[in-house]
Design a protein around this motif. Structure first.
Motif, mmCIF file in Angstrom:
data_model
loop_
_atom_site.group_PDB
_atom_site.id
_atom_site.type_symbol
_atom_site.label_atom_id
_atom_site.label_comp_id
_atom_site.label_asym_id
_atom_site.label_seq_id
_atom_site.Cartn_x
_atom_site.Cartn_y
_atom_site.Cartn_z
ATOM 1 N N SER A 127 42.751 36.873 39.504
ATOM 2 C CA SER A 127 42.769 38.197 38.879
ATOM 3 C C SER A 127 43.889 38.342 37.863
ATOM 4 C CB SER A 127 42.909 39.289 39.945
ATOM 5 O OG SER A 127 41.779 39.330 40.786
ATOM 6 N N VAL A 128 44.975 37.587 38.058
ATOM 7 C CA VAL A 128 46.104 37.665 37.123
ATOM 8 C C VAL A 128 46.169 36.432 36.216
ATOM 9 C CG1 VAL A 128 47.430 39.189 38.632
ATOM 10 C CG2 VAL A 128 47.742 36.713 38.817
ATOM 11 N N ASP A 129 45.050 35.703 36.157
ATOM 12 C CA ASP A 129 44.910 34.557 35.248
ATOM 13 C C ASP A 129 45.940 33.459 35.500
ATOM 14 O OD1 ASP A 129 42.744 35.715 33.922
ATOM 15 O OD2 ASP A 129 44.067 36.834 32.585
ATOM 16 N N LEU A 130 46.159 33.138 36.773
ATOM 17 C CA LEU A 130 47.003 31.999 37.140
ATOM 18 C C LEU A 130 46.131 30.965 37.833
ATOM 19 C CD1 LEU A 130 50.228 33.770 38.445
ATOM 20 C CD2 LEU A 130 50.006 32.409 36.352
ATOM 21 N N THR A 186 43.106 45.682 32.568
ATOM 22 C CA THR A 186 41.961 45.175 33.325
ATOM 23 C C THR A 186 42.030 45.612 34.788
ATOM 24 O OG1 THR A 186 41.772 43.245 31.877
ATOM 25 C CG2 THR A 186 40.732 43.093 34.034
ATOM 26 N N LEU A 187 43.203 45.509 35.384
ATOM 27 C CA LEU A 187 43.366 45.883 36.792
ATOM 28 C C LEU A 187 43.106 47.365 37.021
ATOM 29 C CD1 LEU A 187 46.551 43.836 37.766
ATOM 30 C CD2 LEU A 187 44.165 43.314 38.297
ATOM 31 N N SER A 188 43.409 48.188 36.010
ATOM 32 C CA SER A 188 43.251 49.636 36.183
ATOM 33 C C SER A 188 41.782 50.052 36.260
ATOM 34 C CB SER A 188 43.947 50.389 35.048
ATOM 35 O OG SER A 188 43.280 50.211 33.816
ATOM 36 N N GLU A 189 40.876 49.114 36.005
ATOM 37 C CA GLU A 189 39.461 49.414 36.189
ATOM 38 C C GLU A 189 39.099 49.480 37.673
ATOM 39 O OE1 GLU A 189 37.416 46.387 34.054
ATOM 40 O OE2 GLU A 189 38.210 46.990 32.079
ATOM 41 N N LYS A 190 39.976 48.897 38.525
ATOM 42 C CA LYS A 190 39.696 48.843 39.962
ATOM 43 C C LYS A 190 40.686 49.648 40.804
ATOM 44 C CE LYS A 190 37.682 44.202 39.640
ATOM 45 N NZ LYS A 190 37.775 42.796 40.117
ATOM 46 N N THR A 191 41.848 49.936 40.264
ATOM 47 C CA THR A 191 42.866 50.655 41.020
ATOM 48 C C THR A 191 43.610 51.607 40.096
ATOM 49 O OG1 THR A 191 44.709 50.379 42.574
ATOM 50 C CG2 THR A 191 44.699 48.954 40.651
#
Length: 250
Positions: A127-130, A186-191
């Protein structure tokens, strides 16, 4: 739906000067909130209160309508799963003695979340592109931006409803800041996100609503677009004037 409500919240350290004075604000699910102010304005104190790390001197804090009581262990267990934090310094916020997999998995284990831990860690890293091999390495092997991504992965691994982030880009170079902004978007689409920062430009890129804090008091709050286009308070105008690049997207 309201996630967190602060009603007439004040806070002072001991008998010293009040840090917060009569703060009222609401965090709505799905609407990112930015809390902006200069050093000493009380931003981090608000964050600590919303995390249950301190109790207000006066006023009330509620999570989903229930009082936020750090002494209520059953309530706090659910609260910790629903609310996670990312702190300012990516160098000191990660335990150098632990591998990344253990750092990210810590919320799952401490909260006793029933899940496939390895799969959850792998999903958080993706999710954090690692890359997956990040899990077997130590924090000192990564750059500041990568460490902040690891910290974000730790915050989201339990799939919280709310992430509170304190100055998450202030220690990073400009290029890395841009990457973290894209990631948070991107993360704010889920939280739902609450971003605490002195940088109104950074916050305005990600937040629907803004709270402007000066010397422990809210001097202005409302939709970010309205505040950027027509700031009412002189302090807000000074913050905007100190951030020239806002002219590009205000």
């Amino acid at each position: 739906m309201s996630l967190v409500d602060l009603a007439a919240v004040s806070f002072a350290y001991g008998r010293g000067r009040s840090v917060l004075d009569g703060v009222d604000l609401r965090i709505e699910a799905g609407r990112n909130l930015g809390i902006v102010g200069e050093s000493g304005s009380g931003k981090t104190t608000i964050l600590r209160l919303m995390l249950g790390l301190a109790r207000p001197t006066a006023g009330r804090i509620a999570f989903r309508g229930e009082p936020l009581d750090p002494g209520n262990r059953p309530f706090m267990r659910g609260f910790r799963r629903a609310v996670q934090a990312v702190f300012q310094d990516p160098y000191s916020s990660l335990d150098p003695r632990q591998k990344v997999a253990d750092i990210i998995a810590e919320p799952l284990r401490s909260l006793k979340v029933e899940t496939d831990v390895d799969a959850a860690v792998a999903g958080a890293l993706a999710s954090v592109d690692l890359p997956p091999d990040t899990a077997g390495r130590y924090p000192h092997e990564f750059s500041g931006g990568q460490r902040q991504r690891i910290a974000i992965a730790r915050a989201i691994v339990s799939r919280p409803d709310l992430v509170l982030a304190d100055e998450v880009v202030s220690a990073l170079d400009l290029t890395t800041r841009i990457r973290i902004v894209d990631l948070l978007k991107t993360l704010s689409e889920k939280t739902t996100l609450v971003l605490v920062s002195h940088d109104i430009g950074f916050v305005a890129l990600l937040c629907h609503d803004l709270v402007i804090l000066e010397k422990g008091r809210i001097v202005e709050q409302g939709p970010a677009r309205d505040i950027l286009s027509a700031p009412r308070h002189p302090y807000t105008r000074r913050l905007l004037a100190s951030t020239p690049r806002l002219a590009d997207f205000a």
